[in-house]
Enzyme design. Structure first.
Site, PDB file in Angstrom:
ATOM      1  N   ASP A  14     -14.776  -5.303  26.238  1.00 11.96           N
ATOM      2  CA  ASP A  14     -15.618  -6.509  26.138  1.00 11.96           C
ATOM      3  C   ASP A  14     -15.254  -7.649  27.095  1.00 11.96           C
ATOM      4  O   ASP A  14     -15.267  -8.827  26.698  1.00 11.96           O
ATOM      5  CB  ASP A  14     -15.604  -7.046  24.701  1.00 11.96           C
ATOM      6  CG  ASP A  14     -16.213  -6.080  23.695  1.00 11.96           C
ATOM      7  OD1 ASP A  14     -16.487  -4.927  24.077  1.00 11.96           O
ATOM      8  OD2 ASP A  14     -16.409  -6.471  22.532  1.00 11.96           O
ATOM      9  N   ASP A  56     -20.304  -5.648  24.153  1.00 10.70           N
ATOM     10  CA  ASP A  56     -21.292  -6.060  23.157  1.00 10.70           C
ATOM     11  C   ASP A  56     -22.649  -6.023  23.850  1.00 10.70           C
ATOM     12  O   ASP A  56     -22.787  -6.490  24.994  1.00 10.70           O
ATOM     13  CB  ASP A  56     -21.005  -7.487  22.676  1.00 10.70           C
ATOM     14  CG  ASP A  56     -20.007  -7.533  21.532  1.00 10.70           C
ATOM     15  OD1 ASP A  56     -19.543  -6.471  21.074  1.00 10.70           O
ATOM     16  OD2 ASP A  56     -19.675  -8.656  21.096  1.00 10.70           O
ATOM     17  N   HIS A  58     -25.983  -6.882  22.259  1.00 11.37           N
ATOM     18  CA  HIS A  58     -26.672  -7.256  21.029  1.00 11.37           C
ATOM     19  C   HIS A  58     -28.173  -7.476  21.226  1.00 11.37           C
ATOM     20  O   HIS A  58     -28.594  -8.010  22.262  1.00 11.37           O
ATOM     21  CB  HIS A  58     -26.083  -8.557  20.486  1.00 11.37           C
ATOM     22  CG  HIS A  58     -24.663  -8.453  20.039  1.00 11.37           C
ATOM     23  ND1 HIS A  58     -24.167  -7.395  19.306  1.00 11.37           N
ATOM     24  CD2 HIS A  58     -23.612  -9.313  20.213  1.00 11.37           C
ATOM     25  CE1 HIS A  58     -22.885  -7.598  19.051  1.00 11.37           C
ATOM     26  NE2 HIS A  58     -22.517  -8.741  19.589  1.00 11.37           N
ATOM     27  N   SER A  64     -24.731 -11.097  13.547  1.00 11.45           N
ATOM     28  CA  SER A  64     -23.526 -11.921  13.726  1.00 11.45           C
ATOM     29  C   SER A  64     -23.835 -13.311  14.256  1.00 11.45           C
ATOM     30  O   SER A  64     -22.945 -14.161  14.323  1.00 11.45           O
ATOM     31  CB  SER A  64     -22.549 -11.216  14.682  1.00 11.45           C
ATOM     32  OG  SER A  64     -23.034 -11.249  16.014  1.00 11.45           O
ATOM     33  N   HIS A  75     -24.515 -14.368  21.551  1.00 14.06           N
ATOM     34  CA  HIS A  75     -23.678 -13.971  22.692  1.00 14.06           C
ATOM     35  C   HIS A  75     -23.983 -12.529  23.082  1.00 14.06           C
ATOM     36  O   HIS A  75     -24.409 -11.732  22.258  1.00 14.06           O
ATOM     37  CB  HIS A  75     -22.185 -14.122  22.349  1.00 14.06           C
ATOM     38  CG  HIS A  75     -21.733 -13.217  21.236  1.00 14.06           C
ATOM     39  ND1 HIS A  75     -21.913 -13.545  19.912  1.00 14.06           N
ATOM     40  CD2 HIS A  75     -21.144 -11.996  21.249  1.00 14.06           C
ATOM     41  CE1 HIS A  75     -21.448 -12.562  19.151  1.00 14.06           C
ATOM     42  NE2 HIS A  75     -20.979 -11.601  19.941  1.00 14.06           N
ATOM     43  N   LYS A 100     -22.016  -1.460  22.268  1.00 12.24           N
ATOM     44  CA  LYS A 100     -21.823  -1.528  20.823  1.00 12.24           C
ATOM     45  C   LYS A 100     -22.523  -2.766  20.263  1.00 12.24           C
ATOM     46  O   LYS A 100     -22.921  -3.644  21.012  1.00 12.24           O
ATOM     47  CB  LYS A 100     -20.333  -1.538  20.480  1.00 12.24           C
ATOM     48  CG  LYS A 100     -19.564  -2.737  21.004  1.00 12.24           C
ATOM     49  CD  LYS A 100     -18.069  -2.565  20.766  1.00 12.24           C
ATOM     50  CE  LYS A 100     -17.280  -3.770  21.233  1.00 12.24           C
ATOM     51  NZ  LYS A 100     -17.493  -4.973  20.455  1.00 12.24           N
ATOM     52  N   GLU A 107     -22.663  -5.415  12.279  1.00 10.30           N
ATOM     53  CA  GLU A 107     -21.600  -5.927  13.135  1.00 10.30           C
ATOM     54  C   GLU A 107     -20.794  -4.737  13.635  1.00 10.30           C
ATOM     55  O   GLU A 107     -20.689  -3.720  12.944  1.00 10.30           O
ATOM     56  CB  GLU A 107     -20.718  -6.894  12.344  1.00 10.30           C
ATOM     57  CG  GLU A 107     -19.587  -7.501  13.140  1.00 10.30           C
ATOM     58  CD  GLU A 107     -20.033  -8.254  14.382  1.00 10.30           C
ATOM     59  OE1 GLU A 107     -20.342  -7.608  15.400  1.00 10.30           O
ATOM     60  OE2 GLU A 107     -20.072  -9.487  14.330  1.00 10.30           O
ATOM     61  N   ALA A 135     -11.523  -9.513  22.346  1.00 11.70           N
ATOM     62  CA  ALA A 135     -10.467 -10.485  22.080  1.00 11.70           C
ATOM     63  C   ALA A 135      -9.460  -9.813  21.157  1.00 11.70           C
ATOM     64  O   ALA A 135      -9.823  -9.010  20.301  1.00 11.70           O
ATOM     65  CB  ALA A 135     -11.028 -11.730  21.425  1.00 11.70           C
ATOM     66  N   CYS A 139     -12.248  -7.568  18.575  1.00  7.51           N
ATOM     67  CA  CYS A 139     -12.659  -6.262  19.081  1.00  7.51           C
ATOM     68  C   CYS A 139     -11.484  -5.389  19.511  1.00  7.51           C
ATOM     69  O   CYS A 139     -11.511  -4.175  19.318  1.00  7.51           O
ATOM     70  CB  CYS A 139     -13.682  -6.436  20.203  1.00  7.51           C
ATOM     71  SG  CYS A 139     -15.193  -7.216  19.568  1.00  7.51           S
TER      72      CYS A 139
END
Length: 193
Positions: A14, A56, A58, A64, A75, A100, A107, A135, A139
């Site tokens: 990520d 990510d 999304h 989330s 984000h 993902k 989530e 982070a 993740c």
């Protein structure tokens, strides 16, 4: 450089624009890991070892996000600048990118949750994963725990991770938790010794 062996892979977690300075969910000092990660990337490329990168990805209405009652600002919305890898991170063209968090109602902190990551690793004969990125306390933490549950040997690249630290010690607690699960802390100097 003899640390790496067949069955090793680098997993970059990520490292996306929205988690870097100027992004909607910037990780403090997140940009500092990019030179460190690049050193690892160069070693893995030189060794012809596989590189995987999670992101990510999304939908705009992801659960989330604040607008849906979640804990985070919007984000890494798929197909936006915020979801892209930064140009300063030079992933090799052969990298396998794993998206993902693609389902609006789920989530997914872990790179294994609802993805084909495990299948790709198995197909490549991977047994040892070297994990860095963002982070530490979300993740990275969940990805490492899932990797250990799936019986991968995991090396946590402690000089190439940063934490959100919603609470001041979240990152340190996450590292302790990963080591307790069997992850091995590793720094650049040890890899190339």
């Amino acid at each position: 450089m003899n640390y790496l062996r067949p069955g090793d892979a680098l997993l970059v977690v990520d490292v996306q624009n929205d988690f870097l300075p100027g992004g909607t969910l910037a990780v403090p000092e997140g940009q500092e890991i990019i030179p460190a990660l690049q050193r690892y990337l160069d070693v893995f490329v030189e060794a012809s070892a596989p590189v995987f990168a999670t992101r990510d990805w999304h939908p705009p209405n992801h659960c989330s996000f604040h607008a849906q009652g979640g804990p985070w600002p919007a984000h890494c919305v798929a197909q936006t600048h915020g979801a892209e890898f930064p140009p300063s991170l030079h992933l090799p063209p052969s990298s396998i990118v794993i998206s993902k968090g693609t389902e609006p109602s789920q989530e997914a902190y872990s790179g294994f949750q609802g993805t084909s990551l495990h299948d790709h690793l198995q197909a490549a004969g991977i047994t040892r994963l070297f994990v860095g990125g963002l982070a530490t306390d979300y993740c990275i933490l969940h990805t490492v725990h899932d990797a250990r549950r799936l019986h991968y040997m995991v090396y946590l690249l402690v000089d190439a991770v940063r934490a959100v630290n919603v609470l001041p010690e979240d990152g340190a607690r996450a590292e302790t938790s990963m080591v307790a699960a069997g992850a091995i802390p590793l720094r650049w100097e040890q890899l190339v010794a």
